[in-house]
Enzyme design. Structure first.
Site, PDB file in Angstrom:
ATOM      1  CD  GLU A  23       1.407  -4.040   5.945  1.00  0.00           C
ATOM      2  OE1 GLU A  23       2.093  -3.361   6.726  1.00  0.00           O
ATOM      3  OE2 GLU A  23       0.401  -3.602   5.359  1.00  0.00           O
ATOM      4  CG  HIS A  53       1.217   3.288  12.381  1.00  0.00           C
ATOM      5  ND1 HIS A  53      -0.078   2.867  12.573  1.00  0.00           N
ATOM      6  CD2 HIS A  53       1.554   2.857  11.140  1.00  0.00           C
ATOM      7  CE1 HIS A  53      -0.508   2.203  11.512  1.00  0.00           C
ATOM      8  NE2 HIS A  53       0.479   2.192  10.621  1.00  0.00           N
ATOM      9  CG  ASP A  96       2.998   0.439   7.786  1.00  0.00           C
ATOM     10  OD1 ASP A  96       2.803  -0.342   6.845  1.00  0.00           O
ATOM     11  OD2 ASP A  96       2.149   0.650   8.678  1.00  0.00           O
ATOM     12  CG  HIS A 105      -0.293  -0.006   2.538  1.00  0.00           C
ATOM     13  ND1 HIS A 105       0.046   1.150   3.221  1.00  0.00           N
ATOM     14  CD2 HIS A 105       0.086  -1.027   3.337  1.00  0.00           C
ATOM     15  CE1 HIS A 105       0.599   0.830   4.389  1.00  0.00           C
ATOM     16  NE2 HIS A 105       0.634  -0.493   4.478  1.00  0.00           N
ATOM     17  CD  GLU A 127      -2.733  -1.937   5.542  1.00  0.00           C
ATOM     18  OE1 GLU A 127      -2.721  -2.954   6.276  1.00  0.00           O
ATOM     19  OE2 GLU A 127      -2.316  -0.822   5.911  1.00  0.00           O
ATOM     20  CD  GLU A 128      -1.451   2.081   7.464  1.00  0.00           C
ATOM     21  OE1 GLU A 128      -2.193   1.721   8.402  1.00  0.00           O
ATOM     22  OE2 GLU A 128      -0.246   1.786   7.398  1.00  0.00           O
ATOM     23  CG  ASP A 158      -3.107   3.616   2.398  1.00  0.00           C
ATOM     24  OD1 ASP A 158      -2.526   2.603   1.970  1.00  0.00           O
ATOM     25  OD2 ASP A 158      -3.998   3.552   3.277  1.00  0.00           O
TER      26      ASP A 158
END
Length: 389
Positions: free
Chosen positions: A168, A357, A106, A73, A139-140, A75
């Site tokens: 991931e 994150h 990520d 992903h 995805e997020e 995003d």
């Protein structure tokens, strides 16, 4: 495309190019354009698959079997306060050999590492079978119009993918120490108990929903869902909020609400858990006389990719490349692998996830390059194993 004209892509520079696109879900901010440009230069046929306001990309090079796919992903999650970062969250600054930026781990670094690996393989010759990418921009977030929709469309078209690596950040302490071969399912449930508002001094004129909700939650919380499943911990139910919103001290509220989440192993299905919650609520409703409403959202079922040729080939390739044999784990939350498993065997292999994150998310340049080299070994090993079947 001839070998001479096939570019070799630097995974570090591609990581930085992707980070510079502030693609906070659901925004794309040009991240998919950056990736499509790189893949087109490598001879991939790129197909944009937008659903609602989400950008998705399926790219394939070759028509023969087997088809090895990489999924990921573009995003990213919000940055939090930008002033708290030691470098701009979308500037992709490099300091002392470390790339700083939202998505570095990520998982823009993982995407770039796989693209770099593919470019080196193609520069040497044609791989066995086909290579493909399944990349989403959702995805997020809710994950309703990303990989899930792309997988549904590909299945309807009869597209065959033989195995998939999701990039991931699966590594725990050092690069390559863990792959994810399964994930627990996730079920969210919203509970509303409808009572009757009234004065606290005259309870006979009202119907208090709060104790009804409290008893129902206590019953659900006390129940042991299971004792675990091979490769999985026990399933767990967690009460995530209780809301009445009553600012007065002398009013019995009209409604009481709560939300819970169940992370479940393959002992259960989402539908089975929903049936049980509905039964419990029905019994509480019958006992109290108050109407109880439940809403459910199962965002993914539990799954496990069994040990075998695919998993073994990846583990051996990682061990030969990095000197550590990865543990096959099912820990952590959910990922888009939960959708891809409907197409083919799937596992997750990527960077060390300790700063994902977080403020100052970052990855060493050397780690991106090492992952790219490992991905190259994985591609060769898996396509060879799949072709031999």
């Amino acid at each position: 495309m001839s070998r001479a004209s096939t570019p070799v892509i630097d995974p570090v520079e591609l990581t930085r190019d992707l980070i510079r696109r502030p693609s906070v879900t659901p925004a794309d901010a040009g991240a998919m354009d950056v990736l499509e440009k790189a893949l087109t230069a490598l001879g991939f046929t790129c197909r944009r698959m937008p659903f609602e306001n989400i950008e998705n990309l399926y790219a394939r090079r070759g028509t023969a079997s087997p088809n090895l796919c990489f999924a990921g992903h573009t995003d990213v999650v919000p940055t939090g306060p930008a002033e708290a970062w030691s470098a701009g969250p979308f500037e992709a600054e490099v300091r002392e050999g470390v790339i700083y930026g939202r998505g570095a781990v990520d998982m823009k670094g993982g995407i770039a590492a796989w693209v770099g690996a593919v470019s080196r393989i193609l520069a040497e010759g044609e791989p066995e079978g086909s290579l493909s990418f399944l990349i989403t921009g959702d995805e997020e977030g809710p994950a309703l119009h990303g990989t899930k929709r792309v997988v549904e469309a590909l299945m309807a078209e009869g597209e065959v993918i033989d195995a998939c690596i999701v990039g991931e950040p699966s590594s725990a302490q050092r690069l390559g120490d863990m792959i994810k071969v399964g994930r627990r399912g996730s079920l969210n449930t919203w509970i509303t108990v409808h009572g009757k508002q009234g004065h606290v001094a005259y309870p006979d004129r009202a119907a208090n929903p709060a104790p009804v909700l409290a008893r129902l939650l206590a019953r659900l919380d006390a129940h042991t869902l299971d004792e675990g499943y091979p490769e999985f911990p026990p399933s767990n139910l967690e009460i995530t909020t209780i809301d009445i919103g009553n600012p007065a001290t002398n009013i019995i509220p009209a409604e009481a609400r709560a939300r819970l989440n169940i992370r479940f192993n393959p002992t259960h299905t989402g539908d089975g858990l929903i049936d049980r919650l509905n039964r419990e609520a029905g019994e509480a409703q019958a006992a109290s006389g108050l109407r109880i409403e439940l809403e459910h959202l199962c965002s993914g079922e539990a799954f496990l990719t069994q040990a075998g040729d695919f998993v073994g080939a990846v583990q051996t390739a990682v061990e030969q490349s990095l000197g550590v044999r990865p543990e096959a784990s099912t820990t952590g939350g959910t990922s888009d692998a939960r959708f891809i498993r409907a197409l083919c065997p799937v596992l997750e292999l990527g960077l060390v996830g300790q700063t994902m994150h977080q403020i100052d998310e970052r990855v060493p340049e050397a780690e991106v390059r090492a992952l790219s080299e490992t991905y190259e070994a994985v591609i060769r090993a898996v396509t060879r194993r799949l072709s031999a079947k």
